[in-house]
Scaffold this motif. Sequence first.
Motif, PDB file in Angstrom:
ATOM      1  N   UNK A  14     -19.976  53.431  65.496  1.00  0.00           N
ATOM      2  CA  UNK A  14     -20.253  54.325  64.200  1.00  0.00           C
ATOM      3  C   UNK A  14     -18.786  55.166  63.876  1.00  0.00           C
ATOM      4  N   UNK A  15     -18.491  54.869  62.853  1.00  0.00           N
ATOM      5  CA  UNK A  15     -17.020  55.696  62.686  1.00  0.00           C
ATOM      6  C   UNK A  15     -16.938  56.747  61.914  1.00  0.00           C
ATOM      7  N   UNK A  16     -16.380  57.821  62.508  1.00  0.00           N
ATOM      8  CA  UNK A  16     -16.255  59.029  61.845  1.00  0.00           C
ATOM      9  C   UNK A  16     -15.601  58.967  60.385  1.00  0.00           C
ATOM     10  N   UNK A  17     -14.472  58.121  60.415  1.00  0.00           N
ATOM     11  CA  UNK A  17     -13.968  58.064  59.158  1.00  0.00           C
ATOM     12  C   UNK A  17     -14.646  57.332  57.859  1.00  0.00           C
ATOM     13  N   UNK A  18     -15.962  56.856  58.293  1.00  0.00           N
ATOM     14  CA  UNK A  18     -16.788  56.039  57.503  1.00  0.00           C
ATOM     15  C   UNK A  18     -17.863  56.881  57.369  1.00  0.00           C
ATOM     16  N   UNK A  19     -18.355  58.207  57.591  1.00  0.00           N
ATOM     17  CA  UNK A  19     -19.122  58.964  57.491  1.00  0.00           C
ATOM     18  C   UNK A  19     -20.381  58.353  58.622  1.00  0.00           C
ATOM     19  N   UNK A  20     -19.929  58.221  59.813  1.00  0.00           N
ATOM     20  CA  UNK A  20     -20.634  57.530  60.696  1.00  0.00           C
ATOM     21  C   UNK A  20     -21.618  56.417  60.575  1.00  0.00           C
ATOM     22  N   UNK A  21     -20.931  55.713  59.593  1.00  0.00           N
ATOM     23  CA  UNK A  21     -21.608  54.473  59.294  1.00  0.00           C
ATOM     24  C   UNK A  21     -21.237  53.335  60.373  1.00  0.00           C
ATOM     25  N   UNK A  22     -22.138  52.271  60.779  1.00  0.00           N
ATOM     26  CA  UNK A  22     -21.978  51.417  61.730  1.00  0.00           C
ATOM     27  C   UNK A  22     -21.015  50.444  61.171  1.00  0.00           C
ATOM     28  N   UNK A  23     -19.971  50.259  61.891  1.00  0.00           N
ATOM     29  CA  UNK A  23     -18.806  49.108  61.162  1.00  0.00           C
ATOM     30  C   UNK A  23     -18.550  48.163  62.362  1.00  0.00           C
ATOM     31  N   UNK A  24     -18.050  46.797  61.709  1.00  0.00           N
ATOM     32  CA  UNK A  24     -17.491  45.964  62.619  1.00  0.00           C
ATOM     33  C   UNK A  24     -16.296  45.610  62.542  1.00  0.00           C
ATOM     34  N   UNK A  25     -15.374  45.464  63.447  1.00  0.00           N
ATOM     35  CA  UNK A  25     -13.701  45.159  63.340  1.00  0.00           C
ATOM     36  C   UNK A  25     -13.434  44.009  64.216  1.00  0.00           C
ATOM     37  N   UNK A  26     -12.557  43.327  63.672  1.00  0.00           N
ATOM     38  CA  UNK A  26     -11.917  42.312  64.726  1.00  0.00           C
ATOM     39  C   UNK A  26     -10.709  42.821  65.413  1.00  0.00           C
ATOM     40  N   UNK A  27     -10.853  42.363  66.703  1.00  0.00           N
ATOM     41  CA  UNK A  27      -9.846  43.056  67.729  1.00  0.00           C
ATOM     42  C   UNK A  27      -9.233  41.974  68.432  1.00  0.00           C
ATOM     43  N   UNK A  28      -8.357  42.364  69.326  1.00  0.00           N
ATOM     44  CA  UNK A  28      -7.661  41.584  70.214  1.00  0.00           C
ATOM     45  C   UNK A  28      -7.079  42.416  71.389  1.00  0.00           C
ATOM     46  N   UNK A  29      -7.292  42.125  72.443  1.00  0.00           N
ATOM     47  CA  UNK A  29      -6.783  42.759  73.851  1.00  0.00           C
ATOM     48  C   UNK A  29      -5.414  42.650  73.913  1.00  0.00           C
ATOM     49  N   UNK A  30      -4.688  43.668  73.956  1.00  0.00           N
ATOM     50  CA  UNK A  30      -3.091  43.648  74.020  1.00  0.00           C
ATOM     51  C   UNK A  30      -2.857  44.839  75.224  1.00  0.00           C
ATOM     52  N   UNK A  31      -1.477  44.740  75.500  1.00  0.00           N
ATOM     53  CA  UNK A  31      -1.039  45.796  76.357  1.00  0.00           C
ATOM     54  C   UNK A  31      -1.283  47.307  75.615  1.00  0.00           C
ATOM     55  N   UNK A  32      -1.750  48.303  76.244  1.00  0.00           N
ATOM     56  CA  UNK A  32      -2.214  49.601  75.498  1.00  0.00           C
ATOM     57  C   UNK A  32      -3.599  49.559  75.337  1.00  0.00           C
ATOM     58  N   UNK A  33      -4.291  48.522  75.476  1.00  0.00           N
ATOM     59  CA  UNK A  33      -5.928  48.455  75.268  1.00  0.00           C
ATOM     60  C   UNK A  33      -6.298  49.058  76.613  1.00  0.00           C
TER      61      UNK A  33
END
Length: 73
Positions: A14-33
Motif C-alpha cells: 500500500x503506497x501512501x503516495x497513491x492514497x494507500x492503494x495497493x501497487x506492484x513494482x519491479x525491483x532489483x536488489x542492489x547495494x543499499x537495499x
Amino acid sequence: MKVEIGTKFKIGYKAKKHNDEFIWRDGMWTEGCGLWTAKNGKTILTYWDIVQNGFRNATQDFVFMTTSKKEIN
C-alpha cells in the motif's frame, strides 16, 4: 532475509503516495537495499525500483516475489 545482489523481484504494498492503494513494482536488489525497522517499530524494505530508476521504501505488509536469480551484465 538474504537476497543476492542482482536478484530481480516484484514487490506489492500500500503506497501512501497513491492514497494507500495497493501497487506492484519491479525491483532489483542492489547495494543499499535492505530490510530494517524504523524508530516507530514498522518494518521497511528499501529496494531499487527498476522503472523509476531509484530507491523506494515499502512499509509493513508488503509482498515480495523473486522473478529471476540474477541479472548478468
